[in-house]
Design a protein around this motif. Structure first.
Motif, short mmCIF file in Angstrom:
data_model
loop_
_atom_site.label_atom_id
_atom_site.label_comp_id
_atom_site.label_asym_id
_atom_site.label_seq_id
_atom_site.Cartn_x
_atom_site.Cartn_y
_atom_site.Cartn_z
N ASP A 64 0.83 -1.20 0.00
CA ASP A 64 0.00 0.00 0.00
C ASP A 64 0.87 1.25 0.00
O ASP A 64 0.61 2.20 -0.73
N GLY A 67 2.39 1.83 -3.38
CA GLY A 67 1.46 2.45 -4.31
C GLY A 67 1.23 3.92 -4.00
O GLY A 67 1.16 4.75 -4.89
N GLU A 68 1.18 4.23 -2.70
CA GLU A 68 0.98 5.62 -2.30
C GLU A 68 2.17 6.49 -2.70
O GLU A 68 2.00 7.61 -3.19
N THR A 70 4.07 5.91 -5.15
CA THR A 70 3.99 6.07 -6.60
C THR A 70 3.00 7.18 -6.99
O THR A 70 3.28 7.99 -7.87
N VAL A 71 1.85 7.21 -6.28
CA VAL A 71 0.85 8.25 -6.58
C VAL A 71 1.41 9.63 -6.27
O VAL A 71 1.24 10.57 -7.05
N THR C 80 -2.46 6.61 4.36
CA THR C 80 -2.29 6.49 2.91
C THR C 80 -3.27 7.40 2.18
O THR C 80 -2.90 8.13 1.25
#
Lengths: 91, 158, 116
Positions: A64, A67-68, A70-71, C80
């Motif tokens: 997670d 991915g964060e 990456t965003v 997140t």
């Protein structure tokens, strides 16, 4: 006319959300906590970390965070690319 | 004194405070595995110090002190360091915590179970990942804030 | 103190307010504010889901002995979500800046008329 349709749709969705709250489980009593109890009990022996949230973020659920990251990277590159023309004019 | 900086009170307080804010952000990053906080939160705190500098001194006041190329390079280094630290444990699994409880010199200490005072040298890869993500977040947000403020200010003066 | 389902209601109200802003306002900056409101409601809902009555935060440093702890996973996912929300807000605001540069207005209707 368009505004009336929008208003009816808004009322419908809003009532849907607020009525959904009435059927929620009671506040403060999670139904399924098996996974979280595992994290709380094993954060110290397995990861050697006092903060269970950090253990979840960086160890148990690292994907997670990847991915964060990456965003965030994509957004920063997007903003810098959008404003690049301005910076080149300035130079 | 350029015309888009704020009053002398704001500038004096900023000159006094921004070092303390950056220090607090680094503390939050460093103790991310012991106290509330971590890489993201500490990085946001340090970036807020940069935003405070920008607001107080204006975009012209920071010219030549914060280089956008440097900020972008540090951000990409943070992202690559995070990915590399994740790949270190690829022998077992991706994101496997290789150094935890190893007893080694680098964050390998074990912690006692239950409530304790906190061991700074424990945690394995977690503190290193905190630093990587903290560097990434602080430089990324600082670059975004600088670029947006300089861009919108330039538009006003046109 | 028993507060019942109040946190869920507040989260739903935030989402409803964001939906109202998103549907009936025409200024681009206000649309961004609406998106942020929806995001805040979702974050509050996530944190609320993980609360246990009488629980302390899941951190062992100087923690009181023999206490229940709240669930750590919703908090981690909210972290997140907050950072992703920050990134999307920055991108949306820079799009708004460029729309204002190009069309000279932030009104969505006027931008639609001026297009082409």
């Amino acid at each position: 006319m368009r505004k009336a349709i929008l208003f009816v749709a808004f009322l419908f969705v809003g009532a849907f959300l607020l009525l959904g709250v009435a059927d929620m489980r009671p506040f403060g009593e999670p139904q399924m906590a098996v996974m979280d109890d595992y994290y709380i009990q094993n954060a110290q022996p397995e990861v050697a970390v006092n903060n269970a949230v950090t253990a979840v973020v960086f160890d148990y659920r690292g994907f997670d965070t990847l991915g964060e990251a990456t965003v965030l990277f994509a957004a920063v590159v997007g903003v810098l690319g959008l404003f690049r023309k301005l910076r080149e004019d300035e130079r | 004194m350029n015309n888009n900086s704020m009053s002398v009170i704001v500038r004096t307080v900023t000159r006094f405070m921004y070092g303390l804010i950056i220090l607090f952000g680094f503390y939050v990053i460093m103790h991310g595995h012991l106290t509330p906080g971590g890489g993201f939160q500490g990085g946001a705190v340090v970036a807020s110090a940069f935003a405070l500098l920008l607001v107080a001194f204006g975009s012209a006041g920071l010219k030549g002190q914060l280089n956008l190329h440097w900020l972008q390079s540090i951000e990409e280094f943070g992202a690559l360091a995070f990915l590399g630290l994740a790949f270190l444990g690829i022998g077992t699994a991706f994101f496997y915590n290789l150094f935890a409880n190893s007893g080694g010199f680098l964050f390998g200490a074990s912690v006692p179970t239950g409530s304790n005072a906190g061991v700074l040298t424990a945690g394995g890869l977690v503190p290193l990942m905190n630093w990587a993500v903290g560097l990434k977040v602080m430089t990324g947000i600082a670059a975004v804030v600088i670029v947006m403020l300089v861009g919108s200010h330039k538009e006003e003066t046109e | 103190m028993n507060i019942g389902n109040l946190p869920f209601i507040v989260a739903a109200l935030l989402v409803v307010l964001g939906l109202y802003t998103f549907l009936f306002k025409r200024n681009l900056i206000k649309l961004v504010i609406g998106i942020t409101l929806i995001e805040t409601g979702v974050n509050l809902f996530l944190v609320t889901l993980g609360y246990r009555t009488g629980g302390i935060s899941p951190i062992y440093t100087f923690a009181p002995e023999a206490q229940q702890m709240v669930l750590p996973t919703p908090q981690a996912l909210t972290l997140t979500s907050i950072v992703i929300g920050l990134a999307t807000t920055a991108l949306l605001l820079s799009f708004a800046v460029f729309v204002h540069r190009h069309y000279g207005t932030l009104d969505v209707r006027k931008v639609k008329e001026l297009k082409g």
